[in-house]
Design a protein around this motif. Structure first.
Motif, PDB file in Angstrom:
ATOM      1  N   VAL A   5       0.861  -1.180   0.000  1.00  0.00           N
ATOM      2  CA  VAL A   5       0.000   0.000   0.000  1.00  0.00           C
ATOM      3  C   VAL A   5       0.898   1.231   0.000  1.00  0.00           C
ATOM      4  O   VAL A   5       1.926   1.252   0.680  1.00  0.00           O
ATOM      5  CB  VAL A   5      -0.931   0.021   1.233  1.00  0.00           C
ATOM      6  N   VAL A  20      -4.589   6.735   0.447  1.00  0.00           N
ATOM      7  CA  VAL A  20      -3.943   5.625  -0.244  1.00  0.00           C
ATOM      8  C   VAL A  20      -3.829   5.994  -1.717  1.00  0.00           C
ATOM      9  O   VAL A  20      -4.825   6.344  -2.357  1.00  0.00           O
ATOM     10  CB  VAL A  20      -4.742   4.316  -0.066  1.00  0.00           C
ATOM     11  N   GLU A  22      -3.547   5.223  -5.480  1.00  0.00           N
ATOM     12  CA  GLU A  22      -4.045   4.129  -6.311  1.00  0.00           C
ATOM     13  C   GLU A  22      -3.567   4.303  -7.744  1.00  0.00           C
ATOM     14  O   GLU A  22      -3.477   5.421  -8.247  1.00  0.00           O
ATOM     15  CB  GLU A  22      -5.573   4.106  -6.293  1.00  0.00           C
ATOM     16  N   ARG A  51     -12.266  10.816  -3.068  1.00  0.00           N
ATOM     17  CA  ARG A  51     -11.141  10.438  -3.939  1.00  0.00           C
ATOM     18  C   ARG A  51     -10.824  11.617  -4.858  1.00  0.00           C
ATOM     19  O   ARG A  51     -11.723  12.304  -5.337  1.00  0.00           O
ATOM     20  CB  ARG A  51     -11.507   9.192  -4.742  1.00  0.00           C
TER      21      ARG A  51
END
Length: 271
Positions: A5, A20, A22, A51
């Motif tokens: 991660v 996180v 991505e 996001r």
């Protein structure tokens, strides 16, 4: 954790969050997104549902650290280029937490120094358990992940002072980022530093591999933990390969570690 991660800390329209990252490594900022989490990276990850495109936020140093521990002369070629012997045990020093900056933050050249230099390094981030007097196995368990570091150093002050606090400790002398990679084999990774005034014409100044460290990562974590308690978020800079050189106002320093990413910082003068 069992899988990799990438944790980052970032500024967005609503404030500052952890998230996180991505997307495929190497895709560049335009191909990556960041998913906000409502927890610290060390805790059970709770996604908020928010996001953003990574290109639309500003990354900060990826973690809070009570201290940054540097390791001197941990590559034989770097020790040699400065005329020093390889130490018989890890040579450690402290960089204050106030020296830490994030990606794209400016390295500020202080008027006290006429020779500030870059030092590209793999950085180790300590996890939730911390580490106190651990062996090699305990050191491995204590590691949360890895990031990229630049141990900026006022070389003239390092030579003139009997100890290194001033040379290593100026505000902005510890760029860290762009994020923390939680699962990575760091036994043989490329460590690179490029410097230039034009992003399309960067000069490679340092190019080394972590396999050439005098003391490997578990040894360093164990050694430091027998000197001082390592707290969650503390960072150990693992040393720099040969090629350190002066940086000046108007240049940009790009440090990269294979498998993690790139850390870019412009250089400005305080004068």
């Amino acid at each position: 954790m069992g899988f990799s991660v990438r944790f980052a800390r970032f500024v967005h329209a609503g404030g500052v969050s952890f998230g996180v990252v991505e997307g495929e490594s190497g895709a560049g900022a335009k191909g990556l997104t960041i998913a906000e989490i409502g927890s610290l990276p060390f805790e059970q990850v709770r996604f908020t549902g928010q996001r953003w495109a990574l290109a639309d936020v500003r990354l900060l140093a990826p973690i809070f650290s009570s201290k940054v521990i540097g390791v001197g002369r941990n590559y034989a070629d770097h020790a040699a280029e400065l005329g020093n012997e390889v130490p018989k045990e890890p040579l450690i020093f402290i960089k204050p937490s106030t020296s830490v900056i994030g990606p794209n933050d400016a390295i500020r050249i202080p008027p006290q120094s006429q020779q500030v230099e870059h030092e590209a390094e793999l950085a180790v981030v300590i996890g939730a358990t911390g580490a106190r007097r651990v062996d090699r196995a305990g050191a491995q368990r204590a590691i949360f992940g890895y990031t990229v570091g630049n141990d900026v150093t006022a070389r003239d002050l390092q030579r003139s002072d009997p100890q290194w606090t001033r040379a290593k400790g100026f505000d902005s002398f510890c760029p860290i980022g762009p994020w923390i990679e939680t699962d990575l084999d760091v036994s043989d990774l490329e460590v690179r530093c490029e410097v230039g005034r034009n992003p399309d014409e960067m000069e490679v100044r340092q190019l080394g591999r972590t396999k050439d460290m005098v003391f490997d990562v578990p040894t360093l974590v164990s050694y430091v933990s027998h000197v001082m308690t390592l707290l969650p978020g503390d960072i150990i800079l693992t040393g720099t390969p040969a090629g350190v050189s002066q940086i000046v106002s108007g240049e940009t320093v790009m440090v990269s570690v294979q498998g993690i990413g790139e850390l870019r910082n412009p250089v400005v003068s305080l004068d």
